[in-house]
Design a protein around this motif. Structure first.
Motif, PDB file in Angstrom:
ATOM      1  N   ILE A  50      31.104  80.572  72.449  1.00  0.00           N
ATOM      2  CA  ILE A  50      32.501  80.979  72.314  1.00  0.00           C
ATOM      3  C   ILE A  50      33.379  79.829  72.761  1.00  0.00           C
ATOM      4  O   ILE A  50      33.107  79.178  73.768  1.00  0.00           O
ATOM      5  N   THR A  57      33.747  82.556  67.703  1.00  0.00           N
ATOM      6  CA  THR A  57      32.419  82.832  68.245  1.00  0.00           C
ATOM      7  C   THR A  57      31.356  82.452  67.214  1.00  0.00           C
ATOM      8  O   THR A  57      31.623  82.435  66.000  1.00  0.00           O
ATOM      9  N   THR A  68      27.110  90.280  70.840  1.00  0.00           N
ATOM     10  CA  THR A  68      28.474  89.778  70.847  1.00  0.00           C
ATOM     11  C   THR A  68      28.702  88.956  72.115  1.00  0.00           C
ATOM     12  O   THR A  68      28.048  89.194  73.141  1.00  0.00           O
ATOM     13  N   SER A  70      31.813  87.294  74.679  1.00  0.00           N
ATOM     14  CA  SER A  70      33.222  87.364  75.033  1.00  0.00           C
ATOM     15  C   SER A  70      33.416  86.622  76.354  1.00  0.00           C
ATOM     16  O   SER A  70      32.447  86.285  77.035  1.00  0.00           O
TER      17      SER A  70
END
Length: 125
Positions: A50, A57, A68, A70
């Motif tokens: 990221i 991403t 995912t 973050s």
């Protein structure tokens, strides 16, 4: 920059885990952050990355659609949410920090200057 990964553990196939990587240092928000993994007898594999702003991403082919990534720059922390885990996801997971990553270099371990010690993820069948 010092990195501390956590959140690994034992989970059944199909389950989920969330890894965290806490960073020290004031410049965290300027770094690109990545996750890599290494299984016994295998090479280190790119998992996700990221950019400093969180706007972009990137994912490895084997985890796309299941994982995912973050980050929370206010907390100096990056997260890896792992869903639909498979036994093939079993590995030691490392977080890493680097600067000035290009589209071609962001998936390479050589891009990252700082590494944490890793956290072990074991997925049972």
């Amino acid at each position: 920059v010092q990195l501390q990964a956590s959140g690994g553990g034992l989970v059944q196939a199909g389950g989920s885990l969330r890894l965290s990587c806490a960073a020290s240092g004031r410049a965290f928000s300027s770094y690109c952050m990545g996750w890599f993994r290494q299984a016994p007898g295998k090479e280190r594999e790119f998992v996700a990355a990221i950019r400093w702003s969180g706007s972009s991403t990137y994912f490895g082919n084997s985890v796309t659609g299941r994982f995912t990534i973050s980050r929370d720059n206010a907390k100096n922390t990056v997260y890896l949410q792992m869903n639909s885990l498979k036994p093939g996801d079993t590995a030691l997971y490392y977080c890493a920090a680097g600067k000035d990553a290009t589209l071609s270099s962001i998936r390479s371990p050589n891009q990252y200057a700082y590494w944490g010690l890793g956290t072990l993820v074991t997925v049972s069948s």
